[in-house]
Design an enzyme around this catalytic site. Structure first.
Site, PDB file in Angstrom:
ATOM      1  CG  HIS A  65      -1.631   1.301   1.500  1.00 33.56           C
ATOM      2  ND1 HIS A  65      -2.136   1.850   0.450  1.00 33.56           N
ATOM      3  CD2 HIS A  65      -1.228   2.136   2.384  1.00 33.56           C
ATOM      4  CE1 HIS A  65      -3.529   3.396   1.432  1.00 33.56           C
ATOM      5  NE2 HIS A  65      -2.525   3.018   2.352  1.00 33.56           N
ATOM      6  CG  HIS A  91       1.042   7.686   4.430  1.00 32.97           C
ATOM      7  ND1 HIS A  91       1.074   6.139   3.198  1.00 32.97           N
ATOM      8  CD2 HIS A  91      -1.042   6.854   4.323  1.00 32.97           C
ATOM      9  CE1 HIS A  91      -0.030   5.194   2.913  1.00 32.97           C
ATOM     10  NE2 HIS A  91      -1.306   5.521   3.431  1.00 32.97           N
ATOM     11  CD  GLU A  95      -3.316   6.349  13.252  1.00 34.90           C
ATOM     12  OE1 GLU A  95      -2.555   7.991  13.082  1.00 34.90           O
ATOM     13  OE2 GLU A  95      -3.955   6.392  13.638  1.00 34.90           O
ATOM     14  CG  ASP A  96      -1.783   1.427  10.749  1.00 35.90           C
ATOM     15  OD1 ASP A  96      -2.809   2.182  11.233  1.00 35.90           O
ATOM     16  OD2 ASP A  96      -1.553   1.470   9.494  1.00 35.90           O
ATOM     17  CG  ASP A 157      -3.082   6.993   2.022  1.00 39.67           C
ATOM     18  OD1 ASP A 157      -3.535   5.870   1.760  1.00 39.67           O
ATOM     19  OD2 ASP A 157      -3.827   7.383   3.539  1.00 39.67           O
ATOM     20  CG  ASP A 278     -20.526  18.138 -23.368  1.00 36.49           C
ATOM     21  OD1 ASP A 278     -20.823  16.026 -23.490  1.00 36.49           O
ATOM     22  OD2 ASP A 278     -20.270  18.349 -23.229  1.00 36.49           O
TER      23      ASP A 278
HETATM   24 MN    MN Z   1      -2.350   4.685   4.076  1.00 37.43          MN
END
Ligand code: MN
Length: 736
Positions: A65, A91, A95-96, A157, A278
């Protein structure tokens, strides 16, 4: 020694991780030197160690990811910046996993830590609160105003999460889709990342209405060959002439509308797929240097329109006037072979890349071509500084701020001109008053009316494309509550609120002085318990409210004197409340106006006349009759409904009633005479007073006249509506 992740994953999985990393490395090749590549490798190793044997819900190794997010950031968003790529890789680490932001800081420095922290904060806000989306949006805006890269990584993300959404439960999916629609699509739009925006919208449609998505995708495929043939036929003569007459090389491409925008159009116009004209546009990209790009675009334009008849209504010149997002191009719709309308877009290569990669492309150009400032820079800086100033203002409630910002971002724009021909771009739906505030807050504050294309109009008139707008001001005009109900822009709303708040403060100060002077006059101390009884008597929630009303002159000092008289009668023994109810005893039961058994007066604030819907408020002096639409009676009703009576007219009093009309319109010669003629000659009504203020060919006035009843008044209003140039005729009511 084998690490955790090496043990956890199969050979095939390890291979896919390595090849994802190599893809990323290749994408970064052109902007990383040797040291940069080493740094990227270190970040990758760090991320993979931290995520260890974690897997995504789909079952694949988690590290795939962040690798995918980093790749989207470089390849699709076009951000070529090492710190951002590393932050994308890391990123989800804080958090994880167990890793904290300080570890990131020691390992990768302040810049990366700051970005990761920004991304982490956003995720952390997501609590099960109802306003979580609004909060998230606010956080994103806050961090974005600091560093735009945070928003770009967040978009990458989100895009990857949507591409891999299938594994989630329907409820979780629905929440993510709503959040994407509400927060990320507008941001992508505003940052000029059109491809990202289109894909997000397509994915939303794909998950929400799969059959619709499939149907359009299938039809697009079925019609592809026919469309290609047509496009070839269309461009052939153009290409020939451009090759001969244009001094620079060029490229032609055709662009298919996204599935979701085709769907939106079908829904909006209620037409089947076949009737969306269009579906594709043809784009000419000229390889001009910035110095001649505009002239070249216009030359191409004149060649194309000499071959095919243009629909001038649909000429969009975003070269002379870039969109607020900074978008530059010429768009024109021409009549192609077989009588089909075809949209043609003309841009230089610089404009094209800016359009494809938004602001990110421009950073590249700024580095390469010193000093060439683009519309993107300015537009982005303007937008960010506006966000900053809105966020800084503590008075704007969060929800308001968000919905207004969202409105500014998500809506289309309307293009209007000042009297001097200067272009202003406003959110669609903006009114003349929004325009006034856009010019200057002082103009907004004193605006009394506007002229659109020379015609006088009210301030709440919505603006249309190409309108020329002139604001008429008056020294005496001032912002009102009513204006808040129709302005569209955050700026106007904020300024009006600020003004009203300040007015309230001043009224309170004035009222406080009046009240204290009064108390001294009567020899009453400021902390006398009687003051609380007075508030009760006046049905006011607080002393401040009393000061405010005194300061604004919407409450009469005589009511305070009434109270004091009653108080004296009770000689301080019986509580005032009992005293009052004794006096009011005779008023129980239905009251019918028209007979004389009840003492009553007509409220001056709303001037009721026979057959108006009315209510009465019970006081020691008898009934005070208001119109049911009057704010004052509504307020009394909400505070103490037991003192309010619903009334009906059972006989028309043989007297005449004063009614006030509010008139606004063009201040042409003879206007006042025409008005007076209608009222006194045609309708034979007596006029009690006329008050008019005019300003630059616009006037606003109040006329008090005598009428018998409501139908009588309506017939006057109808007659007045025939007077040329009279734009507003309304029954006036204080506290509307
Ligand atoms: Mn993520």
């Amino acid at each position: 020694m084998a690490t955790r992740w090496e043990l956890a994953f199969t050979e095939a999985e390890k291979k896919s991780i390595i090849s994802a990393y190599r893809r990323l490395l290749r994408a970064c090749e052109d902007f990383l030197n040797k040291a940069g590549k080493a740094e990227l490798r270190r970040a990758f190793r760090f991320a993979i160690e931290q995520h260890g044997d974690m897997r995504r819900r789909s079952g694949e190794p988690y590290i795939l990811h962040p690798l995918a997010v980093a790749l989207i950031l470089v390849r699709e968003i076009g951000l070529k910046d090492l710190s951002a790529v590393i932050a994308a890789l890391l990123h989800d680490v804080v958090e994880d996993t167990e890793t904290d932001i300080e570890t990131i800081r020691t390992q990768f420095g302040d810049k990366v830590a700051m970005l990761v922290d920004g991304l982490t904060k956003i995720t952390r806000v997501q609590s099960p609160l109802e306003s979580v989306q609004a909060e998230t949006f606010r956080k994103i805006l806050l961090t974005m105003a600091d560093d735009i890269r945070v928003a770009l990584i967040k978009l990458a993300d989100r895009l990857h999460n949507l591409r891999t959404l299938s594994g989630l439960k329907p409820e979780k999916q629905a929440k993510i889709l709503a959040e994407t629609e509400y927060i990320y699509v507008p941001i992508a739009h505003r940052l000029g990342l059109y491809a990202i925006k289109a894909e997000l919208e397509d994915l939303i449609l794909f998950y929400r209405e799969p059959e619709k998505y499939e149907e359009i995708a299938r039809k697009l495929q079925e019609t592809a060959r026919e469309r290609d043939k047509y496009i070839q036929k269309f461009i052939e003569p153009i290409v020939q002439r451009l090759q001969n007459e244009l001094p620079v090389p060029f490229k032609v491409e055709s662009r298919i509308k996204s599935i979701s925008s085709i769907y939106q159009k079908m829904k909006r116009q209620g037409v089947p797929f076949e009737e969306v004209y269009d579906i594709f546009a043809v784009r000419f990209i000229l390889d001009s240097p910035p110095s001649t790009e505009k002239a070249d675009c216009w030359r191409a334009y004149s060649i194309i329109t000499s071959l095919y008849r243009p629909n001038l209504q649909r000429l969009r010149d975003w070269i002379s006037h870039p969109k607020p997002t900074g978008y530059e191009a010429l768009h024109i719709t021409v009549m192609g072979p077989e009588g089909r309308w075809v949209e043609v877009q003309i841009r230089s290569r610089r404009m094209h890349e800016a359009a494809e990669y938004g602001l990110v492309a421009h950073w590249r150009y700024k580095d390469n071509q010193n000093g060439h400032s683009s519309a993107y820079d300015e537009a982005l800086e303007r937008w960010l500084s506006r966000i900053r100033s809105l966020l800084e203002n503590p008075d704007l409630p969060t929800v308001d701020l968000l919905s207004e910002l969202h409105l500014d971002i998500a809506q289309e724009e309307v293009y209007v001109f000042t009297p001097k021909g200067e272009l202003k771009v406003m959110p669609a739906g903006s009114t003349a008053l929004d325009f006034a505030y856009e010019i200057h807050s002082e103009i907004g504050r004193h605006a009394i009316a506007a002229k659109i294309n020379g015609r006088p109009v009210l301030l709440n008139t919505p603006l249309q494309n190409a309108d020329q707008v002139e604001i008429i001001t008056s020294e005496r005009a001032e912002p009102s509550e009513e204006q808040l109900s129709f302005v569209k822009t955050a700026r106007a709303r904020l300024k009006i609120r600020e003004y009203l708040k300040q007015q309230r403060k001043q009224a309170i100060e004035r009222g406080k002085a009046i009240f204290e002077w009064r108390l001294r006059h009567m020899g009453i101390r400021q902390d006398d318990p009687m003051i609380r009884e007075l508030l009760w008597y006046l049905r006011l929630p607080s002393l401040e409210e009393l000061w405010y009303r005194l300061g604004k002159h919407t409450i009469d000092l005589t009511r305070i004197q009434d109270f004091m008289r009653l108080k004296r009668l009770s000689q301080g023994n019986t509580p005032i409340i009992d005293q009052l109810s004794q006096q009011l005893g005779l008023l129980s039961g239905a009251v019918e106006v028209g007979h004389n058994e009840e003492k009553h007066t007509y409220a001056a604030c709303c001037q009721p006349i026979p057959f108006d819907a009315i209510m009465g408020y019970v006081t020691s002096e008898g009934l005070i009759i208001h119109r049911t639409t009057c704010k004052e009676i509504q307020r009394l009703l909400s505070l103490d409904s037991s003192k309010v009576r619903t009334l009906r007219w059972i006989a028309t009093p043989q007297k005449e009633f004063v009614s006030t009309l509010l008139l606004e319109g063009e201040d042409r010669q003879g206007m006042l005479l025409d008005i007076v003629k209608v009222i006194s000659l045609r309708k034979r009504k007596n006029i009690r007073s006329i008050r008019i203020e005019g300003q630059a060919s616009y006037f606003r006035g109040f006329i008090e006249l005598y009428v018998h009843n409501e139908p009588d008044l309506l017939s006057v209003i109808r007659a007045l509506s025939e007077v040329r140039g009279l734009l507003r005729i309304e029954r006036y009511q204080a506290n509307p």
